[in-house]
Motif scaffolding. Structure first.
Motif, short mmCIF file in Angstrom:
data_model
loop_
_atom_site.label_atom_id
_atom_site.label_comp_id
_atom_site.label_asym_id
_atom_site.label_seq_id
_atom_site.Cartn_x
_atom_site.Cartn_y
_atom_site.Cartn_z
N MET A 216 0.85 -1.19 0.00
CA MET A 216 0.00 0.00 0.00
C MET A 216 0.88 1.24 0.00
N SER A 217 0.59 2.18 -0.89
CA SER A 217 1.40 3.40 -0.97
C SER A 217 0.62 4.58 -0.42
N THR A 218 1.38 5.60 0.00
CA THR A 218 0.79 6.81 0.55
C THR A 218 1.40 8.03 -0.13
N VAL A 219 0.54 8.97 -0.52
CA VAL A 219 0.99 10.24 -1.09
C VAL A 219 0.93 11.31 -0.01
N TYR A 220 2.02 12.04 0.15
CA TYR A 220 2.10 13.10 1.14
C TYR A 220 2.17 14.45 0.42
N ASP A 221 1.22 15.33 0.73
CA ASP A 221 1.17 16.66 0.14
C ASP A 221 2.18 17.55 0.85
N CYS A 222 3.30 17.82 0.20
CA CYS A 222 4.37 18.57 0.86
C CYS A 222 4.15 20.07 0.82
N THR A 223 3.01 20.52 0.26
CA THR A 223 2.66 21.94 0.38
C THR A 223 1.98 22.22 1.72
N ASP A 224 1.55 21.17 2.39
CA ASP A 224 0.96 21.29 3.73
C ASP A 224 2.04 21.00 4.76
N PRO A 225 2.31 21.90 5.70
CA PRO A 225 3.44 21.72 6.63
C PRO A 225 3.39 20.41 7.40
N ASP A 226 2.24 20.04 7.93
CA ASP A 226 2.15 18.80 8.71
C ASP A 226 2.37 17.57 7.84
N SER A 227 1.76 17.58 6.65
CA SER A 227 1.92 16.46 5.74
C SER A 227 3.36 16.36 5.24
N ARG A 228 4.01 17.51 5.07
CA ARG A 228 5.41 17.50 4.64
C ARG A 228 6.30 16.84 5.69
N VAL A 229 6.12 17.20 6.95
CA VAL A 229 6.90 16.58 8.02
C VAL A 229 6.67 15.07 8.05
N ALA A 230 5.40 14.67 7.96
CA ALA A 230 5.08 13.24 7.98
C ALA A 230 5.68 12.54 6.77
N GLY A 231 5.60 13.20 5.61
CA GLY A 231 6.13 12.59 4.39
C GLY A 231 7.64 12.42 4.42
N LEU A 232 8.34 13.44 4.90
CA LEU A 232 9.79 13.34 4.99
C LEU A 232 10.20 12.25 5.97
N THR A 233 9.47 12.14 7.06
CA THR A 233 9.77 11.08 8.04
C THR A 233 9.53 9.71 7.41
N ALA A 234 8.41 9.56 6.70
CA ALA A 234 8.10 8.28 6.05
C ALA A 234 9.13 7.94 4.98
N ALA A 235 9.53 8.95 4.19
CA ALA A 235 10.51 8.70 3.13
C ALA A 235 11.86 8.32 3.73
N ARG A 236 12.27 9.01 4.77
CA ARG A 236 13.54 8.69 5.43
C ARG A 236 13.53 7.27 5.95
N THR A 237 12.45 6.88 6.59
CA THR A 237 12.33 5.53 7.14
C THR A 237 12.35 4.49 6.03
N ALA A 238 11.60 4.75 4.97
CA ALA A 238 11.55 3.80 3.85
C ALA A 238 12.92 3.63 3.21
N LEU A 239 13.59 4.73 2.92
CA LEU A 239 14.88 4.66 2.24
C LEU A 239 15.94 3.97 3.09
N LYS A 240 15.94 4.26 4.38
CA LYS A 240 16.92 3.62 5.26
C LYS A 240 16.60 2.15 5.52
N SER A 241 15.38 1.74 5.16
CA SER A 241 14.99 0.33 5.31
C SER A 241 15.10 -0.44 4.00
N GLY A 242 15.69 0.19 2.98
CA GLY A 242 15.90 -0.49 1.71
C GLY A 242 14.72 -0.44 0.77
N ARG A 243 13.76 0.45 1.06
CA ARG A 243 12.60 0.58 0.18
C ARG A 243 12.73 1.83 -0.69
#
Length: 221
Positions: free
Chosen positions: A1-28
Protein backbone atom coordinates in the motif's frame (compact mmCIF):
# COMPACT_ATOMS: atom_id res chain seq x y z
CA UNK A 1 0.00 0.00 0.00
CA UNK A 2 1.40 3.40 -0.97
CA UNK A 3 0.79 6.81 0.55
CA UNK A 4 0.99 10.24 -1.09
CA UNK A 5 2.10 13.10 1.14
CA UNK A 6 1.17 16.66 0.14
CA UNK A 7 4.37 18.57 0.86
CA UNK A 8 2.66 21.94 0.38
CA UNK A 9 0.96 21.29 3.73
CA UNK A 10 3.44 21.72 6.63
CA UNK A 11 2.15 18.80 8.71
CA UNK A 12 1.92 16.46 5.74
CA UNK A 13 5.41 17.50 4.64
CA UNK A 14 6.90 16.58 8.02
CA UNK A 15 5.08 13.24 7.98
CA UNK A 16 6.13 12.59 4.39
CA UNK A 17 9.79 13.34 4.99
CA UNK A 18 9.77 11.08 8.04
CA UNK A 19 8.10 8.28 6.05
CA UNK A 20 10.51 8.70 3.13
CA UNK A 21 13.54 8.69 5.43
CA UNK A 22 12.33 5.53 7.14
CA UNK A 23 11.55 3.80 3.85
CA UNK A 24 14.88 4.66 2.24
CA UNK A 25 16.92 3.62 5.26
CA UNK A 26 14.99 0.33 5.31
CA UNK A 27 15.90 -0.49 1.71
CA UNK A 28 12.60 0.58 0.18
CA UNK A 29 11.83 3.06 -2.58
CA UNK A 30 10.37 6.57 -2.55
CA UNK A 31 9.16 8.92 -5.26
CA UNK A 32 10.51 12.42 -4.78
CA UNK A 33 9.98 15.81 -6.45
CA UNK A 34 12.83 17.58 -8.20
CA UNK A 35 13.05 20.71 -10.31
CA UNK A 36 13.30 18.72 -13.56
CA UNK A 37 11.10 15.60 -13.23
CA UNK A 38 9.85 13.35 -10.45
CA UNK A 39 12.46 10.82 -9.38
CA UNK A 40 12.38 7.26 -8.10
CA UNK A 41 14.89 7.06 -5.26
CA UNK A 42 16.75 4.45 -3.23
CA UNK A 43 19.60 4.43 -0.72
CA UNK A 44 22.69 4.78 -2.90
CA UNK A 45 24.69 2.39 -0.71
CA UNK A 46 22.07 -0.38 -0.60
CA UNK A 47 22.63 -2.57 -3.68
CA UNK A 48 19.41 -4.53 -3.14
CA UNK A 49 17.43 -1.29 -3.05
CA UNK A 50 19.12 -0.08 -6.25
CA UNK A 51 18.26 -3.39 -7.92
CA UNK A 52 14.66 -2.93 -6.77
CA UNK A 53 14.68 0.53 -8.34
CA UNK A 54 15.86 -0.89 -11.67
CA UNK A 55 13.26 -3.66 -11.46
CA UNK A 56 10.46 -1.18 -10.76
CA UNK A 57 11.44 0.74 -13.88
CA UNK A 58 11.83 -2.51 -15.87
CA UNK A 59 15.30 -1.62 -17.02
CA UNK A 60 18.61 -3.44 -16.91
CA UNK A 61 21.99 -2.77 -15.34
CA UNK A 62 23.19 -1.40 -18.69
CA UNK A 63 21.24 1.80 -17.82
CA UNK A 64 22.73 2.68 -14.40
CA UNK A 65 21.14 5.12 -12.00
CA UNK A 66 22.43 8.57 -11.12
CA UNK A 67 23.14 10.11 -7.72
CA UNK A 68 21.46 13.11 -6.13
CA UNK A 69 23.41 15.05 -3.49
CA UNK A 70 22.28 17.67 -1.01
CA UNK A 71 25.34 19.95 -1.03
CA UNK A 72 28.35 20.93 -3.11
CA UNK A 73 30.75 19.37 -0.62
CA UNK A 74 29.19 15.91 -0.76
CA UNK A 75 30.88 15.18 -4.06
CA UNK A 76 34.36 15.29 -2.52
CA UNK A 77 33.80 11.83 -1.05
CA UNK A 78 32.25 10.44 -4.23
CA UNK A 79 34.62 11.56 -6.97
CA UNK A 80 38.13 10.34 -7.77
CA UNK A 81 39.32 13.91 -8.35
CA UNK A 82 37.15 17.01 -8.59
CA UNK A 83 38.50 19.00 -11.52
CA UNK A 84 38.52 22.82 -11.51
CA UNK A 85 36.08 22.84 -14.44
CA UNK A 86 33.68 20.69 -12.42
CA UNK A 87 33.89 23.20 -9.55
CA UNK A 88 33.13 26.02 -11.98
CA UNK A 89 30.06 24.20 -13.30
CA UNK A 90 28.85 23.37 -9.80
CA UNK A 91 29.13 27.01 -8.75
CA UNK A 92 27.24 28.09 -11.86
CA UNK A 93 24.44 25.52 -12.00
CA UNK A 94 23.98 23.71 -8.66
CA UNK A 95 21.44 23.33 -7.31
CA UNK A 96 19.80 23.02 -10.70
CA UNK A 97 19.31 21.07 -13.87
CA UNK A 98 22.87 20.02 -14.80
CA UNK A 99 24.08 16.44 -14.25
CA UNK A 100 27.84 15.76 -14.34
CA UNK A 101 29.36 12.42 -15.33
CA UNK A 102 32.72 11.99 -13.56
CA UNK A 103 35.10 9.27 -12.44
CA UNK A 104 33.88 7.87 -9.13
CA UNK A 105 36.07 7.33 -6.10
CA UNK A 106 37.41 3.75 -6.35
CA UNK A 107 36.78 3.05 -2.67
CA UNK A 108 32.99 3.49 -2.87
CA UNK A 109 31.02 0.44 -1.74
CA UNK A 110 27.99 0.78 -3.98
CA UNK A 111 26.54 -0.88 -7.07
CA UNK A 112 24.62 1.48 -9.35
CA UNK A 113 24.65 -0.75 -12.43
CA UNK A 114 27.21 -1.03 -15.21
CA UNK A 115 28.83 2.36 -14.66
CA UNK A 116 32.38 1.41 -15.76
CA UNK A 117 33.87 3.42 -12.94
CA UNK A 118 31.86 6.57 -13.53
CA UNK A 119 28.99 8.23 -11.69
CA UNK A 120 26.43 10.85 -12.70
CA UNK A 121 25.85 13.49 -10.03
CA UNK A 122 23.35 16.30 -9.58
CA UNK A 123 22.15 18.62 -6.83
CA UNK A 124 18.46 19.35 -7.55
CA UNK A 125 16.79 22.69 -6.93
CA UNK A 126 13.75 21.67 -4.88
CA UNK A 127 13.33 22.36 -1.15
CA UNK A 128 11.64 19.05 -0.32
CA UNK A 129 14.26 16.80 -1.88
CA UNK A 130 17.12 18.97 -0.60
CA UNK A 131 15.82 18.57 2.94
CA UNK A 132 15.54 14.81 2.45
CA UNK A 133 19.05 14.56 0.98
CA UNK A 134 20.53 16.45 3.90
CA UNK A 135 18.89 13.99 6.27
CA UNK A 136 19.65 10.69 4.52
CA UNK A 137 22.70 11.40 2.35
CA UNK A 138 23.20 10.66 -1.37
CA UNK A 139 20.31 8.96 -3.14
CA UNK A 140 20.37 6.73 -6.19
CA UNK A 141 17.63 7.92 -8.50
CA UNK A 142 16.10 7.68 -11.92
CA UNK A 143 13.04 9.29 -13.45
CA UNK A 144 9.83 8.03 -11.82
CA UNK A 145 8.40 6.11 -14.75
CA UNK A 146 8.45 2.70 -16.35
CA UNK A 147 11.12 2.58 -19.07
CA UNK A 148 9.66 3.45 -22.43
CA UNK A 149 6.80 5.49 -20.96
CA UNK A 150 6.72 9.27 -20.48
CA UNK A 151 8.60 10.59 -17.43
CA UNK A 152 6.44 11.88 -14.59
CA UNK A 153 6.06 15.62 -14.13
CA UNK A 154 3.56 15.19 -11.25
CA UNK A 155 3.33 12.75 -8.37
CA UNK A 156 0.08 11.37 -9.77
CA UNK A 157 1.72 10.48 -13.08
CA UNK A 158 4.45 8.66 -11.15
CA UNK A 159 1.96 6.75 -9.00
CA UNK A 160 -0.10 5.75 -12.04
CA UNK A 161 2.98 4.00 -13.47
CA UNK A 162 4.70 2.65 -10.35
CA UNK A 163 1.75 2.01 -8.01
CA UNK A 164 2.44 -0.05 -4.91
CA UNK A 165 6.00 -0.86 -5.98
CA UNK A 166 6.72 2.38 -4.10
CA UNK A 167 5.45 2.95 -0.58
CA UNK A 168 6.05 6.69 -0.19
CA UNK A 169 5.21 9.42 -2.68
CA UNK A 170 6.19 13.01 -1.86
CA UNK A 171 4.02 15.51 -3.75
CA UNK A 172 5.93 18.75 -4.28
CA UNK A 173 3.72 20.09 -7.05
CA UNK A 174 4.30 20.00 -10.80
CA UNK A 175 7.98 19.83 -11.73
CA UNK A 176 9.25 23.32 -12.57
CA UNK A 177 11.07 22.44 -15.79
CA UNK A 178 9.15 19.27 -16.74
CA UNK A 179 12.16 18.20 -18.81
CA UNK A 180 15.15 16.07 -17.78
CA UNK A 181 18.46 17.50 -16.67
CA UNK A 182 21.23 18.32 -19.11
CA UNK A 183 23.97 15.68 -18.91
CA UNK A 184 27.63 16.70 -19.35
CA UNK A 185 30.39 14.08 -19.53
CA UNK A 186 33.61 15.24 -17.86
CA UNK A 187 35.45 11.91 -17.98
CA UNK A 188 37.47 12.72 -21.13
CA UNK A 189 39.83 15.56 -21.94
CA UNK A 190 37.08 17.38 -23.85
CA UNK A 191 33.68 17.75 -22.13
CA UNK A 192 30.69 16.45 -24.08
CA UNK A 193 26.97 17.09 -23.80
CA UNK A 194 25.27 13.69 -23.70
CA UNK A 195 21.75 15.11 -23.40
CA UNK A 196 20.51 18.68 -23.58
CA UNK A 197 17.73 19.39 -21.12
CA UNK A 198 16.98 21.97 -18.45
CA UNK A 199 20.27 23.86 -18.88
CA UNK A 200 21.01 25.06 -22.44
CA UNK A 201 24.28 23.96 -24.04
CA UNK A 202 25.36 27.54 -24.71
CA UNK A 203 25.21 28.36 -20.99
CA UNK A 204 27.39 25.35 -20.17
CA UNK A 205 29.82 26.29 -22.93
CA UNK A 206 30.10 29.84 -21.63
CA UNK A 207 31.19 28.64 -18.18
CA UNK A 208 33.78 26.33 -19.74
CA UNK A 209 35.08 28.95 -22.16
CA UNK A 210 34.15 26.79 -25.16
CA UNK A 211 31.84 27.11 -28.13
CA UNK A 212 28.56 25.12 -28.06
CA UNK A 213 29.75 23.09 -31.07
CA UNK A 214 32.81 21.94 -29.11
CA UNK A 215 30.51 20.33 -26.51
CA UNK A 216 28.25 18.56 -28.99
CA UNK A 217 29.29 15.29 -30.69
CA UNK A 218 29.20 15.34 -34.48
CA UNK A 219 26.37 12.79 -34.53
CA UNK A 220 24.13 15.07 -32.46
CA UNK A 221 24.48 18.14 -34.68
Amino acid sequence: MSTVYDCTDPDSRVAGLTAARTALKSGRLAVIPTDTLYGLAADAFDSAAVNALLAAKRRGRDMPVSILVGSWNTIDGLVFSVQPRARDLIRAFWPGGLSLVVQQAPSLAWDLGDTRGTVMLRMPLHPVVLELLREVGPLAQSSANVSGRPPATTVHEAREQLGDLVGVYLDGGKAEHSVPSTILDLTADTPRILREGAVPTDQVAEVLGLSPDELTPETAR
